[in-house]
Design a protein around this motif. Structure first.
Motif, PDB file in Angstrom:
ATOM      1  N   ASP A   1       0.828  -1.203   0.000  1.00  0.00           N
ATOM      2  CA  ASP A   1       0.000   0.000   0.000  1.00  0.00           C
ATOM      3  C   ASP A   1       0.865   1.255   0.000  1.00  0.00           C
ATOM      4  O   ASP A   1       0.503   2.275  -0.625  1.00  0.00           O
TER       5      ASP A   1
ATOM      6  N   ASP B   1       2.201   1.738  -3.536  1.00  0.00           N
ATOM      7  CA  ASP B   1       1.157   2.321  -4.387  1.00  0.00           C
ATOM      8  C   ASP B   1       1.007   3.813  -4.115  1.00  0.00           C
ATOM      9  O   ASP B   1       0.844   4.612  -5.059  1.00  0.00           O
TER      10      ASP B   1
ATOM     11  N   SER C   1       3.904   5.652  -5.659  1.00  0.00           N
ATOM     12  CA  SER C   1       3.801   5.647  -7.122  1.00  0.00           C
ATOM     13  C   SER C   1       2.854   6.741  -7.597  1.00  0.00           C
ATOM     14  O   SER C   1       3.086   7.381  -8.635  1.00  0.00           O
ATOM     15  N   LYS C   2       1.782   6.972  -6.840  1.00  0.00           N
ATOM     16  CA  LYS C   2       0.816   8.017  -7.188  1.00  0.00           C
ATOM     17  C   LYS C   2       1.314   9.404  -6.792  1.00  0.00           C
ATOM     18  O   LYS C   2       0.909  10.405  -7.386  1.00  0.00           O
TER      19      LYS C   2
ATOM     20  N   THR D   1       5.339  -2.323 -10.763  1.00  0.00           N
ATOM     21  CA  THR D   1       5.482  -3.168  -9.584  1.00  0.00           C
ATOM     22  C   THR D   1       6.967  -3.429  -9.367  1.00  0.00           C
ATOM     23  O   THR D   1       7.755  -3.486 -10.313  1.00  0.00           O
TER      24      THR D   1
END
Length: 373
Positions: free
Chosen positions: A225, A228, A231-232, A342
């Motif tokens: 999490d 992620d 990454s955003k 990933t």
């Protein structure tokens, strides 16, 4: 109780301090240091050439030496100069990741990136030939060995001799590097001091950062999490780096934290207990970094807006290399979250081999898989 007597890994006795506020205060206390008036008979921390025994010296000599070292090195490792280095570090990180993705999966991230990036950077800064990396890597690992005192001393002797030869070469052929500036700013006859200091910089400039890069990859793999989220929003990477620095390694094999070793150079009173001059004091940085009043849910890996960890110390002896380490860590993890959809471990953490015989710990290999964007 926040102060107690404990055995060191070498079998001697020391005072372990675990309270956050006390540790922060003691980190800035000039009565604590790496010197001892009788080092041969001082309590031992570990059986290693690195941090195993204190230097010879008094409190005044220790502080004079430390003041000289800071004056000589602070300009080269200032936050401003490290920011100037950031584009170069990012290019190096990208080049190493380019090489990584050419390999079949899974690939060893430890060997391909974690080791090479800090070594490339510190070699450029110090003026150490990068092509010698495998040689001084062998000596660095030998000198930080915990279970073989003879091997550790031999590694230290070889690395010091190597740096002594490099100092002699730099005197004849100066360059735009830290070792040259040390030579130019130090009176003649201090070549051995420069060589010893340079050896310490070379060791500290790559060994610890290698382990932290590996730790960050493990923590992000175990917390997808957070991967992620980064990454955003890659702008949040600096906060993630501070949490990586605060956090314990997922492969830590130590049943109890052993602390940062320092020697009392005068009597010091803590909570009504007097630590006599000459005694060994262990500052429990790991315990302080898990203080629930400073770090809610301290065992969780959660990037925090406020992260007053003590990994780099505090006060006048705050780690000189902190700006460099932060630049390297921020750039490598920014590169990862912006280049890969990933990325993470190819095996379970339990299958990784911890380097339990090494002072800085870490892992021997770090197999990873990825999906490029």
């Amino acid at each position: 109780m926040t102060i107690k007597r404990v055995p060191t890994p070498a079998g001697d006795q020391a005072w372990l301090i675990t309270d956050y506020d006390q540790i922060k205060t003691l980190l800035a206390d000039r009565r604590l240091g790496r010197s001892h008036v009788d080092p041969d008979n001082a309590p031992r921390f570990i059986d290693s050439a690195v941090l195993g025994r204190p230097r010879q010296g008094t409190e005044q000599q220790e502080n004079e030496r430390h003041t000289w070292m800071r004056r000589m090195l602070a300009p080269s490792f200032s936050a401003r100069n490290m920011e100037k280095l950031r584009p170069r570090v990012r290019r190096l990180a990208d080049d190493l990741l380019d090489d990584l993705v050419r390999q079949p999966q899974p690939a060893d991230f430890h060997e391909a990136v974690s080791f090479k990036l800090p070594v490339l950077v510190i070699c450029e800064l110090l003026g150490v030939p990068y092509e010698d990396r495998e040689t001084f890597r062998r000596w660095s690992e030998a000198m930080s060995t915990l279970n073989d005192p003879r091997k550790s001393q031999e590694g230290h002797a070889h690395l010091s001799a190597y740096m002594g030869e490099l100092v002699d070469r730099k005197k004849k052929e100066p360059g735009d590097d830290v070792i040259t500036r040390l030579i130019e700013g130090t009176p003649s006859g201090q070549e051995e001091t420069i060589a010893q200091l340079s050896a310490g910089l070379l060791f500290a400039g790559h060994e610890t950062t290698v382990a932290v890069i590996d730790r960050g990859v493990m923590l992000l793999s175990l917390n997808p999490d957070q991967w992620d989220a980064l990454s955003k929003n890659p702008s949040a990477v600096p906060n993630a780096v501070e949490e990586i620095l605060r956090h314990r390694s997922p492969v830590s094999q130590r049943s109890d934290d052993i602390g940062m070793p320092r020697y009392a150079m005068a009597d010091i009173e803590i909570d009504g207990t007097t630590i006599p001059s000459g005694d060994l004091v262990l500052l429990g940085i790991d315990q302080a970094n898990r203080d629930e009043t400073r770090f809610p849910e301290p065992t969780q890996f959660v990037p925090r807006e406020s992260n007053p960890h003590l990994t780099f110390g505090h006060g006048p002896r705050f780690c000189l290399g902190a700006p460099l380490a932060r630049v390297e860590l921020t750039e490598v993890f920014t590169a990862l979250v912006t280049r890969f959809e990933t990325f993470g471990l190819a095996v379970d953490v339990a299958q990784l081999t911890p380097r339990t015989e090494q002072l800085v710990g870490g892992v021997a290999q770090l197999p990873v898989r990825w999906t490029a964007l």
